[in-house]
Write a protein that holds these residues in place. Structure first.
Motif, PDB file in Angstrom:
ATOM      1  N   TYR A  95      53.474  63.444  65.716  1.00 41.42           N
ATOM      2  CA  TYR A  95      54.102  62.620  66.872  1.00 41.42           C
ATOM      3  C   TYR A  95      53.873  63.593  68.017  1.00 41.42           C
ATOM      4  O   TYR A  95      53.764  63.263  69.264  1.00 41.42           O
ATOM      5  N   ARG A 125      50.745  60.080  70.294  1.00 43.05           N
ATOM      6  CA  ARG A 125      50.293  58.814  70.480  1.00 43.05           C
ATOM      7  C   ARG A 125      48.848  58.426  70.959  1.00 43.05           C
ATOM      8  O   ARG A 125      48.291  59.044  71.766  1.00 43.05           O
ATOM      9  N   TYR A 179      50.377  56.369  66.194  1.00 44.15           N
ATOM     10  CA  TYR A 179      49.939  57.971  65.991  1.00 44.15           C
ATOM     11  C   TYR A 179      49.000  58.158  65.356  1.00 44.15           C
ATOM     12  O   TYR A 179      48.596  57.481  64.494  1.00 44.15           O
ATOM     13  N   LEU A 216      55.359  62.279  61.183  1.00 39.49           N
ATOM     14  CA  LEU A 216      55.794  61.017  60.871  1.00 39.49           C
ATOM     15  C   LEU A 216      55.224  60.436  59.605  1.00 39.49           C
ATOM     16  O   LEU A 216      53.984  60.923  59.516  1.00 39.49           O
ATOM     17  N   SER A 275      61.691  55.832  61.319  1.00 37.67           N
ATOM     18  CA  SER A 275      60.853  56.884  61.012  1.00 37.67           C
ATOM     19  C   SER A 275      61.058  57.743  60.033  1.00 37.67           C
ATOM     20  O   SER A 275      62.661  57.944  59.795  1.00 37.67           O
ATOM     21  N   SER A 316      60.681  61.694  59.566  1.00 36.99           N
ATOM     22  CA  SER A 316      59.860  62.612  60.295  1.00 36.99           C
ATOM     23  C   SER A 316      60.019  64.089  59.537  1.00 36.99           C
ATOM     24  O   SER A 316      61.098  64.442  58.535  1.00 36.99           O
TER      25      SER A 316
END
Length: 156
Positions: free
Chosen positions: A28, A43, A60, A88, A112, A114
């Motif tokens: 991320y 991204r 991502y 992620l 998500s 994380s």
């Protein structure tokens, strides 16, 4: 939400750079502070890819595609002042954690899962997080994710 100090910093950094388990995580963001500050968003840039198949289904990039940048930014005779990596879980891992949770929450309800790895000169901390698209008092997803982190990442 799990948040634990990781005592063997050298081992964890080595695992971040080499371990196949980390390679599948989605990046991320990455921030490294040393002589300068390096901030990277994980991204994907759609304009870079020639076709949708090459872009893939994830928004991502995988950590395996960015970890060389991380390694190059921290190597040398001096430790960085700090670094923060936000990962992620990919779709396959999210599904695995969801199945282990044995809940009525669907995969579409999960925004998500994380994993934050934060290092500064006082130590290294690993923190897990869950983001749901719905409101629920059910903590089974969070507990399942915490258990996955403990079982796969915290063990030496």
């Amino acid at each position: 939400m799990i948040s634990e100090k990781y005592d063997n910093i050298k081992s964890m950094v080595s695992r971040l750079i080499q371990d196949r388990l980390f390679a599948e995580f989605l990046l991320y963001s990455m921030e490294v502070k040393n002589a300068c500050c390096l901030d990277i968003s994980g991204r994907k840039n759609k304009d870079f890819f020639d076709n949708p198949e090459e872009y893939g289904s994830e928004e991502y990039i995988k950590w395996e595609d960015a970890r060389e940048i991380f390694f190059q930014s921290i190597k040398g005779s001096r430790l960085p002042v700090s670094f923060k990596l936000v990962f992620l879980a990919d779709k396959a891992l999210t599904k695995e954690v969801l199945e282990a949770a044995e809940t009525n929450i669907s995969e579409n309800d999960i925004s998500s899962l994380s994993l934050n790895v934060y290092y500064d000169r006082t130590g290294l901390t690993i923190t897990g997080g869950t983001a749901l698209k719905i409101f629920t008092m059910d903590k089974s997803i969070e507990n399942s994710w915490d258990n996955w982190i403990r079982d796969h990442l915290m063990a030496e």
